[in-house]
Design a protein around this motif. Structure first.
Motif, PDB file in Angstrom:
ATOM      1  N   VAL A 208      15.918   6.499   3.749  1.00  0.00           N
ATOM      2  CA  VAL A 208      16.443   7.100   4.978  1.00  0.00           C
ATOM      3  C   VAL A 208      16.471   6.015   6.064  1.00  0.00           C
ATOM      4  N   ALA A 209      17.655   5.621   6.488  1.00  0.00           N
ATOM      5  CA  ALA A 209      17.816   4.525   7.447  1.00  0.00           C
ATOM      6  C   ALA A 209      17.668   5.009   8.889  1.00  0.00           C
ATOM      7  N   LYS A 210      16.516   5.569   9.192  1.00  0.00           N
ATOM      8  CA  LYS A 210      16.183   6.034  10.544  1.00  0.00           C
ATOM      9  C   LYS A 210      14.950   5.288  11.020  1.00  0.00           C
ATOM     10  N   ARG A 211      14.841   5.098  12.328  1.00  0.00           N
ATOM     11  CA  ARG A 211      13.722   4.359  12.912  1.00  0.00           C
ATOM     12  C   ARG A 211      12.490   5.258  13.027  1.00  0.00           C
ATOM     13  N   VAL A 212      11.904   5.531  11.864  1.00  0.00           N
ATOM     14  CA  VAL A 212      10.719   6.385  11.753  1.00  0.00           C
ATOM     15  C   VAL A 212       9.742   5.701  10.817  1.00  0.00           C
ATOM     16  N   LEU A 213       8.463   5.716  11.191  1.00  0.00           N
ATOM     17  CA  LEU A 213       7.455   5.208  10.274  1.00  0.00           C
ATOM     18  C   LEU A 213       6.166   5.988  10.481  1.00  0.00           C
ATOM     19  N   VAL A 214       5.362   5.993   9.437  1.00  0.00           N
ATOM     20  CA  VAL A 214       4.074   6.664   9.483  1.00  0.00           C
ATOM     21  C   VAL A 214       2.988   5.669   9.106  1.00  0.00           C
ATOM     22  N   ILE A 215       1.826   5.844   9.728  1.00  0.00           N
ATOM     23  CA  ILE A 215       0.674   4.971   9.457  1.00  0.00           C
ATOM     24  C   ILE A 215      -0.584   5.831   9.427  1.00  0.00           C
ATOM     25  N   ASP A 216      -1.442   5.548   8.485  1.00  0.00           N
ATOM     26  CA  ASP A 216      -2.795   6.099   8.480  1.00  0.00           C
ATOM     27  C   ASP A 216      -3.690   5.051   7.837  1.00  0.00           C
ATOM     28  N   LEU A 217      -4.472   4.376   8.665  1.00  0.00           N
ATOM     29  CA  LEU A 217      -5.323   3.290   8.170  1.00  0.00           C
ATOM     30  C   LEU A 217      -6.443   3.807   7.279  1.00  0.00           C
ATOM     31  N   GLN A 218      -6.797   5.084   7.420  1.00  0.00           N
ATOM     32  CA  GLN A 218      -7.802   5.720   6.576  1.00  0.00           C
ATOM     33  C   GLN A 218      -9.109   4.925   6.561  1.00  0.00           C
ATOM     34  N   GLU A 219      -9.509   4.481   7.743  1.00  0.00           N
ATOM     35  CA  GLU A 219     -10.729   3.684   7.853  1.00  0.00           C
ATOM     36  C   GLU A 219     -11.949   4.599   7.928  1.00  0.00           C
TER      37      GLU A 219
ATOM     38  N   GLY B 247     -19.064   1.681   4.466  1.00  0.00           N
ATOM     39  CA  GLY B 247     -19.325   2.308   3.180  1.00  0.00           C
ATOM     40  C   GLY B 247     -19.135   3.817   3.180  1.00  0.00           C
ATOM     41  N   GLY B 248     -18.688   4.374   4.301  1.00  0.00           N
ATOM     42  CA  GLY B 248     -18.497   5.818   4.397  1.00  0.00           C
ATOM     43  C   GLY B 248     -17.167   6.264   3.819  1.00  0.00           C
ATOM     44  N   GLU B 249     -16.945   7.559   3.880  1.00  0.00           N
ATOM     45  CA  GLU B 249     -15.701   8.148   3.393  1.00  0.00           C
ATOM     46  C   GLU B 249     -14.540   7.759   4.307  1.00  0.00           C
ATOM     47  N   ALA B 250     -13.378   7.551   3.710  1.00  0.00           N
ATOM     48  CA  ALA B 250     -12.181   7.274   4.497  1.00  0.00           C
ATOM     49  C   ALA B 250     -11.837   8.503   5.342  1.00  0.00           C
ATOM     50  N   VAL B 251     -11.478   8.254   6.592  1.00  0.00           N
ATOM     51  CA  VAL B 251     -11.133   9.337   7.509  1.00  0.00           C
ATOM     52  C   VAL B 251      -9.638   9.262   7.784  1.00  0.00           C
ATOM     53  N   ARG B 252      -8.946  10.355   7.554  1.00  0.00           N
ATOM     54  CA  ARG B 252      -7.509  10.378   7.817  1.00  0.00           C
ATOM     55  C   ARG B 252      -7.245  10.519   9.313  1.00  0.00           C
TER      56      ARG B 252
ATOM     57  N   MET C 159       3.166   8.418   1.015  1.00  0.00           N
ATOM     58  CA  MET C 159       2.283   7.285   1.328  1.00  0.00           C
ATOM     59  C   MET C 159       0.883   7.502   0.762  1.00  0.00           C
ATOM     60  N   TYR C 160       0.328   8.702   0.951  1.00  0.00           N
ATOM     61  CA  TYR C 160      -1.012   8.974   0.439  1.00  0.00           C
ATOM     62  C   TYR C 160      -1.040   8.915  -1.090  1.00  0.00           C
ATOM     63  N   ASP C 161       0.033   9.388  -1.726  1.00  0.00           N
ATOM     64  CA  ASP C 161       0.094   9.404  -3.188  1.00  0.00           C
ATOM     65  C   ASP C 161       0.191   7.990  -3.758  1.00  0.00           C
ATOM     66  N   ALA C 162       0.795   7.054  -3.031  1.00  0.00           N
ATOM     67  CA  ALA C 162       1.139   5.734  -3.569  1.00  0.00           C
ATOM     68  C   ALA C 162      -0.030   4.883  -4.085  1.00  0.00           C
ATOM     69  N   PRO C 163      -1.153   4.691  -3.482  1.00  0.00           N
ATOM     70  CA  PRO C 163      -1.544   4.981  -2.119  1.00  0.00           C
ATOM     71  C   PRO C 163      -1.232   3.803  -1.208  1.00  0.00           C
ATOM     72  N   GLY C 164      -0.986   4.097   0.064  1.00  0.00           N
ATOM     73  CA  GLY C 164      -0.718   3.062   1.047  1.00  0.00           C
ATOM     74  C   GLY C 164      -1.247   3.478   2.402  1.00  0.00           C
ATOM     75  N   ILE C 165      -1.061   2.584   3.403  1.00  0.00           N
ATOM     76  CA  ILE C 165      -1.519   2.887   4.764  1.00  0.00           C
ATOM     77  C   ILE C 165      -0.353   2.955   5.742  1.00  0.00           C
ATOM     78  N   GLY C 166       0.852   2.648   5.280  1.00  0.00           N
ATOM     79  CA  GLY C 166       2.026   2.717   6.142  1.00  0.00           C
ATOM     80  C   GLY C 166       3.273   2.881   5.301  1.00  0.00           C
ATOM     81  N   LEU C 167       4.291   3.521   5.888  1.00  0.00           N
ATOM     82  CA  LEU C 167       5.555   3.735   5.188  1.00  0.00           C
ATOM     83  C   LEU C 167       6.654   3.915   6.219  1.00  0.00           C
ATOM     84  N   ALA C 168       7.732   3.160   6.050  1.00  0.00           N
ATOM     85  CA  ALA C 168       8.913   3.310   6.902  1.00  0.00           C
ATOM     86  C   ALA C 168       9.933   4.178   6.174  1.00  0.00           C
TER      87      ALA C 168
END
Length: 175
Positions: A54-65, A70-75, A39-48
């Motif tokens: 992989v057909a499993k009920r798992v997802l990850v999110i990092d809004l990186q706000e 105007g500040g640095e993105a925070v993981r 997800m970070y490489d893509a880059p994106g903020i969410g990935l199932a």
């Protein structure tokens, strides 16, 4: 950790309904680590998980706000295993959504502005929380993937067809 290939529409695997996770173990945590790296490489903020095959009920999110304008993105990586929406507000908000499985295409989607959700984290600990703003939108978007739904399915047929035609043209130009 590894960067995994992201499945793109119209791959039929994106339409598969994901299976519940029955055991949170080291193999699942390794998949989660790979999903974050992807997800970070893509880059994106969410990935199932289904987006990486992989057909499993798992997802990850990092809004990186950023903490401040105007500040640095925070993981702030968050893991959702077997997520459920317990309730959703009646009021809908528009958000210009995109998706790593529908690259470089965006469209406005209406979703409930507030949700109450329940899920497990990567340690198997249960959570229940009220969510709003971008986190609520992103969780709903990623949970759609677990049901074989893409954000473009929320569009009118005309808008969806136009978006898919733009995607096809972009792929031809890139080839």
């Amino acid at each position: 950790m590894a960067i995994l290939p992201i499945i793109e529409t119209p791959d039929p695997r994106l339409r598969v309904i994901s299976e519940p996770v029955d055991k949170v173990d080291d193999a699942l945590r390794a998949l989660i680590a790979d999903m974050f790296e992807t997800m970070y490489d893509a880059p994106g903020i969410g990935l199932a998980a289904i987006q990486v095959g992989v057909a499993k009920r798992v997802l990850v999110i990092d809004l990186q706000e950023p903490e401040e304008e105007g500040g640095e993105a925070v993981r702030d990586p968050r893991v959702f295993i077997n997520p459920e929406i317990l309730s959703a507000s009646d009021d809908l908000v528009p958000y210009n959504e995109g998706c790593l499985s529908v690259p470089e295409q965006y469209a406005e989607v209406q979703r409930p502005s507030h949700i109450r959700a329940r899920w497990l984290d990567e340690q198997g600990k249960a959570h229940e929380e009220d969510l709003d703003g971008l986190m609520a939108i992103c969780l709903q978007h990623e949970m759609d993937h677990l049901e074989g739904i893409l954000f473009i399915d929320h569009l009118s047929k005309l808008k969806r067809d136009m978006l898919l035609k733009k995607l096809a043209k972009a792929r031809v130009r890139a080839a």
